[in-house]
Design an enzyme around this catalytic site. Structure first.
Site, short mmCIF file in Angstrom:
data_model
loop_
_atom_site.label_atom_id
_atom_site.label_comp_id
_atom_site.label_asym_id
_atom_site.label_seq_id
_atom_site.Cartn_x
_atom_site.Cartn_y
_atom_site.Cartn_z
CG HIS A 116 -26.91 71.10 -8.06
ND1 HIS A 116 -27.77 70.51 -8.95
CD2 HIS A 116 -26.80 72.39 -8.45
CE1 HIS A 116 -28.14 71.40 -9.85
NE2 HIS A 116 -27.58 72.55 -9.58
CB SER A 118 -30.32 74.35 -10.65
OG SER A 118 -29.47 73.67 -11.51
CG ASP A 169 -29.49 67.53 -8.51
OD1 ASP A 169 -29.55 67.96 -7.34
OD2 ASP A 169 -28.73 68.00 -9.38
#
Ligand code: ARG
Ligand code: GLU
Length: 697
Positions: free
Chosen positions: A83, A631, A220
């Protein structure tokens, strides 16, 4: 002796049981290193952060402007989340090469894809510059005088720090509400190429259904490579650039992990507010979040209904829908977490104790003053929340404003490009229904005195929000793709009085003249008081270790792998495996439709080096205190090796931006073995794995 030992043992156990709250400054990590070592870290403070030798910080980067990444080979290979690389993957995708759908693997260096605009920043050094920033300031000066001194000193410090050039960027950040200032000097590389990404059905597996949730099975990750000039310095993209040689890169620990293992997340958390007043928390949990959630629920329901009915609309709105859903879901968890913890009442009790203690000190009156400022600020905040979540979400209105702004700059090519981007993903029935839903809520919830006159008078002319919507969407020229796409700057500028442009302009003017000035004035007064309140809290609790709120600067968060109990009678194991992917797999459910190749590999049972107990580990949870921005952060073991990649938090723990609860707050990471499994067995990109240093002991 026996008694001595048992007390010692007890203190060890207590030491381990102490909450893993906190995001610490790397340059001050020597203050925590004892605790880290007691919990399983085997290296030293100098291994984490050093200005004299290569340290782990040299293997961590700020990726783009809001994610983290880590170096995993001596040739500049970089790992982050799917992402985080999503925009780049999307930009390289077309109907012929749909890398989002099919994944992308560069089979050699020449296939790696450049990404104009993408940068990665290495932290060169950080430095306490509090004294330098406050040079020339004395207590007798006014707020304005202080601000201008601080601003001038900061600018001088930054100019001096980046003078050597060579891709240096510097910033001076306030910590503890201006009680400390730190300068951060970064080296910024701008030739960063896409190397690999799994198909979205792996990289986004679970989609928004599973977002912020455990158990999780999202692959991810995406892979990039940093390029440099021949002297290893930053350089703009050039065919002559060569892979960057990092000062340090992570060795990968593929030997397996266990519950209780030490974990250390090194990355760039964006924003937290651990020291705010009860009033601010009450505003968030009782007013702001509930209203914003309600507004987004309406929009999501409308989008979903049209997306379910039409495949083309699903594609048009999938990224938009994911964006709206992400914060929407986080706010719900945050609100529930705050309510469950009783943060407001706990903070109120704390403030009462603080206030009593403050009598006769320089902090006397700070709490009541903050309190009354919040009373004044609240309606302004509420109006702003409504502005941003209602009129400012109407797509046609934002588009009209954007086009008029571009027309003013006179660039016809920018107008054409903007129109193309907009219409490609625009579906009027969704926009219109959303307009009706959010503007009705706007009407119902904004109190007298905090409503735009334009809104009330326009509503009076139309008689209802529905009639307004009919008028707006029938009469705005911006709904007409062919017409708008053919116009140049002059033609667009002539649409100044278009109803969409007018609505955007009028409401923006309302916010800018009626709401922002007072909101900003009150907020800066609050800031001044927080400056004192923060210092006061540190004096009030001299034993407590205060970590500065996150501000997108590099931080260390350490903890351990641990399950949790989300609700009575339920216990969540800390690990997930590909068995869970196969359980969720369903070709009829978009979020759970794993690629056929994945099914085929699982059917063979050949997991290579990455399997464990007849399966492959996928994700794990731990007690690290992380936030948005973390992230892509490396998750590191006690020996300083990479065991995972952070990508999310559990829903029940998202209030950790305000209050950390060791029972519920868990960060979610990819197990590095799943990353390697996907690269190897799904991507067929084993040559990348050969670049890495993998340890199995
Ligand atoms: N919750 C994660 C974060 O805050 C992942 C967001 C991206 N995924 C999504 N389904 N919207 O960034
Ligand atoms: N997904 C988040 C990010 O992009 C991390 C999750 C969190 O907020 O901790 O930064």
């Amino acid at each position: 002796m026996k008694r001595y030992i048992s007390i010692f043992a007890l203190s060890l156990i207590c030491g381990i049981a102490v909450a893993d709250e906190g995001m610490w400054l790397p340059s001050l990590i020597s203050q925590r290193i004892g605790d880290m070592q007691a919990k399983g870290f085997e290296l030293t403070a100098e291994d984490i952060y050093s200005i004299n030798q290569a340290s782990l910080k040299d293997a961590v980067v700020l990726f783009g402007r809001g994610c983290t990444g880590e170096l995993i080979s001596s040739e500049g290979l970089l790992l982050t989340n799917h992402h985080c690389g999503y925009d780049q993957i999307q930009k390289h995708s077309s109907v012929e090469h749909d890398y989002l759908r099919d994944g992308f693997w560069a089979m050699n260096r020449s296939e790696e894809l450049p990404n104009p605009g993408l940068t990665v920043s290495f932290l060169d050094r950080m430095e306490d510059v509090t004294e330098k920033v406050l040079e020339g300031y004395d207590e007798s000066m006014t707020r304005q005088q202080r601000d201008s001194i601080v601003r001038a000193n900061k600018a001088a410090l930054i100019a001096e720090a980046i003078a050597p050039g060579n891709g240096l960027r510097a910033s001076v950040e306030s910590m503890y509400y201006g009680n400390k200032y730190y300068m951060f000097v970064y080296r910024v590389y701008s030739d960063v190429r896409l190397v690999g990404a799994p198909p979205s059905s792996i990289g986004k597996f679970g989609g928004d259904t599973d977002n912020w949730m455990w158990p999780r099975h999202t692959g991810d990750f995406s892979i990039f490579r940093i390029y440099a000039d021949k002297d290893n310095n930053p350089a703009p993209y050039s065919e002559d650039n060569v892979p960057y040689t990092p000062k340090r890169y992570f060795h990968i620990a593929a030997g397996g992990i266990e519950e209780g293992d030490f974990t250390f997340v090194y990355g760039f958390p964006g924003r937290t507010s651990e020291y705010i007043m009860s009033d601010a928390v009450r505003y968030i949990s009782e007013l702001s979040n509930p209203h914003k959630i309600a507004l987004r629920t309406m929009r999501l329901d409308i989008q979903r209904r049209y997306m379910d009915a039409d495949q083309a609309v699903r594609i048009q709105y999938s990224a938009k829908n994911a964006n709206v859903a992400n914060a929407w879901k986080k706010w719900q968890g945050e609100m529930r977490g705050i309510n469950r913890l009783g943060t407001v009442a706990r903070k109120q009790a704390y403030e009462a104790r603080f206030n009593e203690w403050a009598a006769g000190t320089e902090y006397e009156g700070v709490v009541p003053a903050l309190d009354s400022l919040y009373d004044l600020l609240e309606p302004y905040m509420f109006a702003l929340d409504y502005y941003y979540e209602a009129p400012n979400t109407v797509e046609i209105v934002k588009f009209a404003m954007n086009m008029l702004a571009l027309a003013e700059q006179g660039s016809d090519s920018a107008l054409t490009a903007a129109a193309e981007v907009f219409y490609k993903d625009y579906y009027l029935p969704i926009d219109k229904e959303c307009f009706i839903a959010v503007m009705k809520a706007f009407d119902e919830n904004l109190p007298e005195g905090f409503r735009p006159e334009y809104f009330d008078s326009t509503l009076a002319v139309y008689g209802s929000v529905e009639a307004w919507a009919d008028g707006l969407f029938a009469h705005s020229a911006f709904t007409d793709k062919e017409f708008i796409s053919a116009l140049g700057s002059e033609g667009i500028a002539a649409l100044y009085d278009d109803p969409a442009a007018e609505m955007g302009r009028e409401l923006k003017a309302w916010v800018n003249t009626q709401i922002y000035p007072e909101a900003i004035r009150l907020t800066s007064e609050l800031g001044l008081l927080y400056h004192d309140y923060m210092r006061g809290q540190m004096e009030f609790e001299p034993e407590k270790a205060f970590y500065p709120d996150a501000n997108l600067t590099l931080r260390v968060a350490y903890g351990h792998i641990k399950g949790y109990t989300p609700a009575d009678g339920v216990y969540y194991e800390p690990f997930s495996t590909i068995d869970g992917i196969m359980e969720k797999d369903n070709p009829d459910i978009f979020d759970y439709n794993i690629p056929q190749k994945f099914r085929d590999v699982v059917a063979t049972g050949d997991y290579g080096r990455w399997g464990e107990g007849g399966s492959v580990p996928v994700c794990f949870i731990a007690t690290n205190h992380t936030s948005g921005g973390n992230s892509g952060s490396p998750v590191i073991d006690g020996k300083g090796r990479l065991i995972g990649v952070n990508f999310d938090r559990v829903w029940e723990g998202t209030m950790s931006d305000i209050e950390f609860d060791p029972d519920f707050c868990r960060n979610i990471s990819l197990d590095i073995r799943y990353v390697l499994f996907v690269i190897d067995k799904i991507g067929g990109a084993g040559h990348l794995i050969e670049e890495m240093t993998i340890e199995t002991e």
